[in-house]
Design a protein around this motif. Sequence first.
Motif, short mmCIF file in Angstrom:
data_model
loop_
_atom_site.label_atom_id
_atom_site.label_comp_id
_atom_site.label_asym_id
_atom_site.label_seq_id
_atom_site.Cartn_x
_atom_site.Cartn_y
_atom_site.Cartn_z
N GLY A 161 17.50 -6.87 -1.61
CA GLY A 161 18.53 -5.85 -1.58
C GLY A 161 18.64 -5.26 -0.19
O GLY A 161 17.73 -5.39 0.63
N LEU A 162 19.75 -4.61 0.09
CA LEU A 162 19.94 -4.03 1.42
C LEU A 162 20.96 -2.91 1.38
O LEU A 162 21.69 -2.74 0.41
N VAL A 163 20.97 -2.15 2.46
CA VAL A 163 21.98 -1.13 2.65
C VAL A 163 22.52 -1.25 4.07
O VAL A 163 21.76 -1.44 5.02
N TRP A 164 23.84 -1.21 4.21
CA TRP A 164 24.47 -1.23 5.53
C TRP A 164 24.38 0.17 6.11
O TRP A 164 24.80 1.14 5.49
N ARG A 224 18.51 1.32 -1.84
CA ARG A 224 17.90 2.27 -0.90
C ARG A 224 16.41 2.49 -1.20
O ARG A 224 15.73 3.16 -0.44
N SER A 225 15.94 1.93 -2.30
CA SER A 225 14.53 2.05 -2.67
C SER A 225 13.96 0.64 -2.80
O SER A 225 14.43 -0.15 -3.63
N PHE A 226 12.97 0.33 -1.97
CA PHE A 226 12.48 -1.04 -1.87
C PHE A 226 11.03 -1.18 -2.33
O PHE A 226 10.25 -0.23 -2.25
N ALA A 227 10.69 -2.40 -2.75
CA ALA A 227 9.29 -2.72 -3.04
C ALA A 227 8.52 -2.69 -1.72
O ALA A 227 9.07 -2.97 -0.65
N PRO A 275 10.76 -2.50 4.30
CA PRO A 275 10.14 -3.74 4.77
C PRO A 275 10.72 -4.33 6.06
O PRO A 275 9.99 -4.81 6.91
N ALA A 276 12.06 -4.29 6.22
CA ALA A 276 12.63 -4.93 7.42
C ALA A 276 13.96 -4.31 7.80
O ALA A 276 14.70 -3.83 6.93
N PHE A 277 14.24 -4.33 9.11
CA PHE A 277 15.53 -3.90 9.64
C PHE A 277 16.20 -5.12 10.28
O PHE A 277 15.54 -5.89 10.96
N LEU A 278 17.49 -5.27 10.07
CA LEU A 278 18.24 -6.30 10.77
C LEU A 278 19.33 -5.62 11.59
O LEU A 278 20.28 -5.07 11.04
N MET A 317 16.42 -3.65 4.65
CA MET A 317 16.29 -4.69 3.63
C MET A 317 14.90 -4.72 3.01
O MET A 317 13.91 -4.32 3.64
N GLY A 318 14.86 -5.24 1.80
CA GLY A 318 13.59 -5.45 1.12
C GLY A 318 13.83 -5.95 -0.29
O GLY A 318 14.97 -5.94 -0.78
N ASN A 319 12.78 -6.42 -0.92
CA ASN A 319 12.90 -6.79 -2.34
C ASN A 319 13.06 -5.52 -3.16
O ASN A 319 12.54 -4.47 -2.79
N TYR A 320 13.79 -5.59 -4.23
CA TYR A 320 14.03 -4.41 -5.06
C TYR A 320 13.36 -4.57 -6.41
O TYR A 320 13.17 -5.67 -6.92
#
Length: 201
Positions: free
Chosen positions: A147-150, A28-31, A107-110, A179-182
């Motif tokens: 990393g990501l979270v649904w 839940r915390s991204f670069a 960084p991004a949403f899918l 999503m994003g790098n962690y």
Amino acid sequence: MADQRAMGEKESWPTHMSQLIRERRTIRSFAEHPLSQEIVIERLQAAAQSVFNEKGELPCRFVYIASREGKEKAVSLIMNVYAEHKLYKWLPSKVGQMMAERIISIPAFLVVVQEMAESEEKCDRDYASICAMLQSFALLAWDCGIGLVWNTEPYMQKQSFATDMGLRQGERIVTIMFMGNYERVPKTKQRTPVIKKISFL
């Protein structure tokens, strides 16, 4: 020599997969730096190969949102739905703005959109296939530092949200993956042992 190396790699693959499954965490915390769109698509394509559909087609489509403008639009729609809820109506505007900025900073949403079949049985099978593919994608993404979270919050099923997100007739949102790098992996949380959830006949 080459054959021995190939055999060694083959033997280590089950161990690697087992490690991926055990170590992957919800992030839940991204670069802050941008995510590689090419890597996301490559991993998504690989995951899609893991599921079967009668027609050989995925029963879903994807909307990839990574631009500032696109994320601002999506978050605006999310916050509009939140605003309809009594609880959020009492939140100070500054808090709402902080929530919005926090989501936009991801960084991004899918967005994963299911194309609904005519029969309920087929819809259920398609949904199961999509979820299986997304789990494979989550593992493949983790393997390259993503990393990501649904996200499956109720606002996604609001008709107004679906319409504003550009969904067509006969479609529904399965999830929005953030999503994003962690940079930091969360600690493992206690899980219920499977032995407590299994029956033997």
